[in-house]
Motif scaffolding. Structure first.
Motif, PDB file in Angstrom:
ATOM      1  N   PHE A 162     -19.871  17.102   0.738  1.00 32.55           N
ATOM      2  CA  PHE A 162     -19.360  16.138   1.711  1.00 32.55           C
ATOM      3  C   PHE A 162     -20.455  15.803   2.714  1.00 32.55           C
ATOM      4  O   PHE A 162     -21.189  16.689   3.164  1.00 32.55           O
ATOM      5  N   ALA A 163     -20.547  14.538   3.060  1.00 32.30           N
ATOM      6  CA  ALA A 163     -21.509  14.112   4.073  1.00 32.30           C
ATOM      7  C   ALA A 163     -20.971  14.471   5.459  1.00 32.30           C
ATOM      8  O   ALA A 163     -19.785  14.277   5.730  1.00 32.30           O
ATOM      9  N   LYS A 164     -21.824  15.008   6.291  1.00 36.45           N
ATOM     10  CA  LYS A 164     -21.443  15.273   7.692  1.00 36.45           C
ATOM     11  C   LYS A 164     -21.896  14.083   8.522  1.00 36.45           C
ATOM     12  O   LYS A 164     -23.093  13.864   8.697  1.00 36.45           O
ATOM     13  N   LEU A 165     -20.941  13.331   9.009  1.00 32.68           N
ATOM     14  CA  LEU A 165     -21.258  12.048   9.643  1.00 32.68           C
ATOM     15  C   LEU A 165     -20.931  12.073  11.129  1.00 32.68           C
ATOM     16  O   LEU A 165     -20.074  12.836  11.568  1.00 32.68           O
ATOM     17  N   PRO A 166     -21.607  11.213  11.890  1.00 33.12           N
ATOM     18  CA  PRO A 166     -21.273  11.095  13.323  1.00 33.12           C
ATOM     19  C   PRO A 166     -19.962  10.334  13.485  1.00 33.12           C
ATOM     20  O   PRO A 166     -19.344   9.916  12.506  1.00 33.12           O
ATOM     21  N   LYS A 167     -19.533  10.145  14.724  1.00 40.76           N
ATOM     22  CA  LYS A 167     -18.334   9.333  14.959  1.00 40.76           C
ATOM     23  C   LYS A 167     -18.607   7.886  14.592  1.00 40.76           C
ATOM     24  O   LYS A 167     -19.694   7.380  14.830  1.00 40.76           O
ATOM     25  N   PRO A 168     -17.606   7.187  14.017  1.00 36.61           N
ATOM     26  CA  PRO A 168     -17.780   5.754  13.776  1.00 36.61           C
ATOM     27  C   PRO A 168     -18.008   5.026  15.108  1.00 36.61           C
ATOM     28  O   PRO A 168     -17.617   5.553  16.149  1.00 36.61           O
ATOM     29  N   PRO A 169     -18.560   3.803  15.056  1.00 44.15           N
ATOM     30  CA  PRO A 169     -18.868   3.018  13.857  1.00 44.15           C
ATOM     31  C   PRO A 169     -20.211   3.371  13.213  1.00 44.15           C
ATOM     32  O   PRO A 169     -21.145   3.790  13.880  1.00 44.15           O
ATOM     33  N   TYR A 170     -20.242   3.178  11.889  1.00 43.95           N
ATOM     34  CA  TYR A 170     -21.467   3.225  11.099  1.00 43.95           C
ATOM     35  C   TYR A 170     -21.174   2.426   9.820  1.00 43.95           C
ATOM     36  O   TYR A 170     -20.067   1.872   9.686  1.00 43.95           O
ATOM     37  N   TYR A 171     -22.125   2.366   8.918  1.00 42.08           N
ATOM     38  CA  TYR A 171     -21.953   1.506   7.737  1.00 42.08           C
ATOM     39  C   TYR A 171     -21.887   2.317   6.446  1.00 42.08           C
ATOM     40  O   TYR A 171     -22.514   3.382   6.335  1.00 42.08           O
ATOM     41  N   ALA A 172     -21.139   1.791   5.495  1.00 42.85           N
ATOM     42  CA  ALA A 172     -21.021   2.405   4.167  1.00 42.85           C
ATOM     43  C   ALA A 172     -21.457   1.403   3.105  1.00 42.85           C
ATOM     44  O   ALA A 172     -21.050   0.242   3.152  1.00 42.85           O
ATOM     45  N   VAL A 173     -22.284   1.851   2.180  1.00 46.72           N
ATOM     46  CA  VAL A 173     -22.589   1.053   0.988  1.00 46.72           C
ATOM     47  C   VAL A 173     -21.883   1.740  -0.175  1.00 46.72           C
ATOM     48  O   VAL A 173     -22.234   2.854  -0.567  1.00 46.72           O
ATOM     49  N   ILE A 174     -20.850   1.063  -0.676  1.00 42.76           N
ATOM     50  CA  ILE A 174     -20.018   1.621  -1.744  1.00 42.76           C
ATOM     51  C   ILE A 174     -20.537   1.059  -3.069  1.00 42.76           C
ATOM     52  O   ILE A 174     -20.466  -0.144  -3.304  1.00 42.76           O
ATOM     53  N   PHE A 175     -21.074   1.945  -3.895  1.00 40.80           N
ATOM     54  CA  PHE A 175     -21.677   1.528  -5.163  1.00 40.80           C
ATOM     55  C   PHE A 175     -20.861   2.128  -6.304  1.00 40.80           C
ATOM     56  O   PHE A 175     -20.854   3.345  -6.496  1.00 40.80           O
ATOM     57  N   SER A 176     -20.152   1.277  -7.037  1.00 49.16           N
ATOM     58  CA  SER A 176     -19.418   1.773  -8.206  1.00 49.16           C
ATOM     59  C   SER A 176     -20.101   1.225  -9.452  1.00 49.16           C
ATOM     60  O   SER A 176     -20.542   0.077  -9.482  1.00 49.16           O
ATOM     61  N   SER A 177     -20.202   2.070 -10.469  1.00 48.05           N
ATOM     62  CA  SER A 177     -21.011   1.681 -11.628  1.00 48.05           C
ATOM     63  C   SER A 177     -20.507   2.308 -12.908  1.00 48.05           C
ATOM     64  O   SER A 177     -19.923   3.391 -12.915  1.00 48.05           O
ATOM     65  N   GLN A 178     -20.723   1.571 -13.977  1.00 51.44           N
ATOM     66  CA  GLN A 178     -20.465   2.093 -15.321  1.00 51.44           C
ATOM     67  C   GLN A 178     -21.816   2.282 -15.996  1.00 51.44           C
ATOM     68  O   GLN A 178     -22.555   1.316 -16.180  1.00 51.44           O
ATOM     69  N   ARG A 179     -22.136   3.513 -16.351  1.00 52.18           N
ATOM     70  CA  ARG A 179     -23.391   3.829 -17.009  1.00 52.18           C
ATOM     71  C   ARG A 179     -23.341   3.477 -18.495  1.00 52.18           C
ATOM     72  O   ARG A 179     -22.278   3.443 -19.099  1.00 52.18           O
ATOM     73  N   ARG A 180     -24.532   3.222 -19.069  1.00 50.13           N
ATOM     74  CA  ARG A 180     -24.628   3.155 -20.524  1.00 50.13           C
ATOM     75  C   ARG A 180     -24.733   4.583 -21.062  1.00 50.13           C
ATOM     76  O   ARG A 180     -24.805   5.536 -20.308  1.00 50.13           O
ATOM     77  N   GLU A 181     -24.767   4.719 -22.370  1.00 53.75           N
ATOM     78  CA  GLU A 181     -24.901   6.045 -22.995  1.00 53.75           C
ATOM     79  C   GLU A 181     -26.304   6.600 -22.756  1.00 53.75           C
ATOM     80  O   GLU A 181     -27.262   5.838 -22.674  1.00 53.75           O
ATOM     81  N   GLY A 182     -26.422   7.936 -22.683  1.00 55.40           N
ATOM     82  CA  GLY A 182     -27.737   8.587 -22.631  1.00 55.40           C
ATOM     83  C   GLY A 182     -28.316   8.652 -21.230  1.00 55.40           C
ATOM     84  O   GLY A 182     -27.949   7.869 -20.362  1.00 55.40           O
ATOM     85  N   ASP A 183     -29.234   9.591 -21.004  1.00 49.85           N
ATOM     86  CA  ASP A 183     -29.796   9.756 -19.661  1.00 49.85           C
ATOM     87  C   ASP A 183     -30.940   8.786 -19.403  1.00 49.85           C
ATOM     88  O   ASP A 183     -30.958   8.088 -18.391  1.00 49.85           O
ATOM     89  N   ASP A 184     -31.932   8.759 -20.293  1.00 47.64           N
ATOM     90  CA  ASP A 184     -33.026   7.785 -20.225  1.00 47.64           C
ATOM     91  C   ASP A 184     -33.743   7.780 -18.866  1.00 47.64           C
ATOM     92  O   ASP A 184     -34.133   6.724 -18.357  1.00 47.64           O
TER      93      ASP A 184
END
Lengths: 117, 117
Positions: B5-27
Motif C-alpha cells: 500500500f502506498a503511504k500518501l499525504p492528505k489530499p488533494p493530490y493526483y492519481a494516474v490510473i493505468f489499466s492494461s491487458q498484457r500480451r502473452e510472455g514476459d519479453d
C-alpha cells in the motif's frame, strides 16, 4: 469479477479507487463481489468498473461514477452496506479508498491506436 | 512490481490510473516495470504507487503524484518515454489511462480500524 475495460464517457467524472489485501480463503467473498457489481450497475450514475487481484491477494478495483452524489447513494445502499461490514469482519486485512475526480483520459489499442476520452 | 500500500499525504493530490491487458510472455516487461518504479521514485512530486495483475493478464497500476506538473515531467523522462514505446510495440494489447485529482481518502486495517487521509 469481470476484468473488462470500462467504456466511459468524456471526463469529468469520479473514480473510487479501492485497493485491498484479502485474507486467506474465499468465505463467500467471490459471490458477494459479483453481486456488488451487479447491484452497482443498477445504481443511478454508475459508469463502469475495472478490477483485478494478484495471486498474493492484493487487489485494485476502480469504480467510475457520474457524481459525488451517485457515490454517496451507493454507500447508503442497504445490501452494499452489509457487504462492507462483512468485508471488515471476514475478508480484508487492510484496504485504502481514494475518491478522485477524473479530469482527462485516453486509451490505446493494439489494433486501433490512440483514442481520447 | 511491488504490491504494498502506498503511504500518501492528505489530499488533494493526483492519481494516474493505468489499466492494461498484457500480451502473452514476459519479453523484458518485468525488468522494465521494476525499473520504471525505481525511476519514478526518484522523480520530484512522486508520492507512491500501487499495482496488481491477475492471471488473465489484466492489470491496474495507480501512481500518485503531488501535481499535474509532476505527472508531465515524468511523461518527458527519457527512459520512461522509451519504455512506453516498447509497451505499445511489444507488451500491451490495450490500455486506458485516467488522470484524476484525489479529493478524499481513508483506510482501514484489521488491527487498527479506520484511518483518514
Amino acid at each position: 469479477m469481470t476484468t473488462e475495460f470500462a467504456k466511459l464517457p468524456k471526463p469529468p467524472y469520479y473514480a473510487v479507487i479501492f485497493s485491498s489485501q484479502r485474507r486467506e480463503g474465499d468465505d463467500g467473498y467471490g459471490a458477494t463481489s459479483d453481486r456488488m457489481v451487479e447491484l452497482a450497475r443498477q445504481q443511478p450514475g454508475f459508469l463502469g468498473v475495472e478490477s483485478t487481484r494478484g495471486d498474493d491477494g492484493f487487489g485494485i478495483t476502480v469504480a467510475y461514477w457520474e457524481s459525488e452524489e451517485a457515490i454517496k447513494a451507493w454507500r447508503l445502499q442497504t445490501e452494499h452496506a452489509a457487504a462492507r461490514e462483512r468485508g471488515r469482519a471476514d475478508w480484508y486485512r487492510h484496504f485504502e479508498i481514494r475518491v478522485a475526480r477524473v479530469e482527462r483520459a485516453y486509451g490505446w489499442d493494439q489494433a486501433g491506436g490512440h483514442t481520447r476520452g
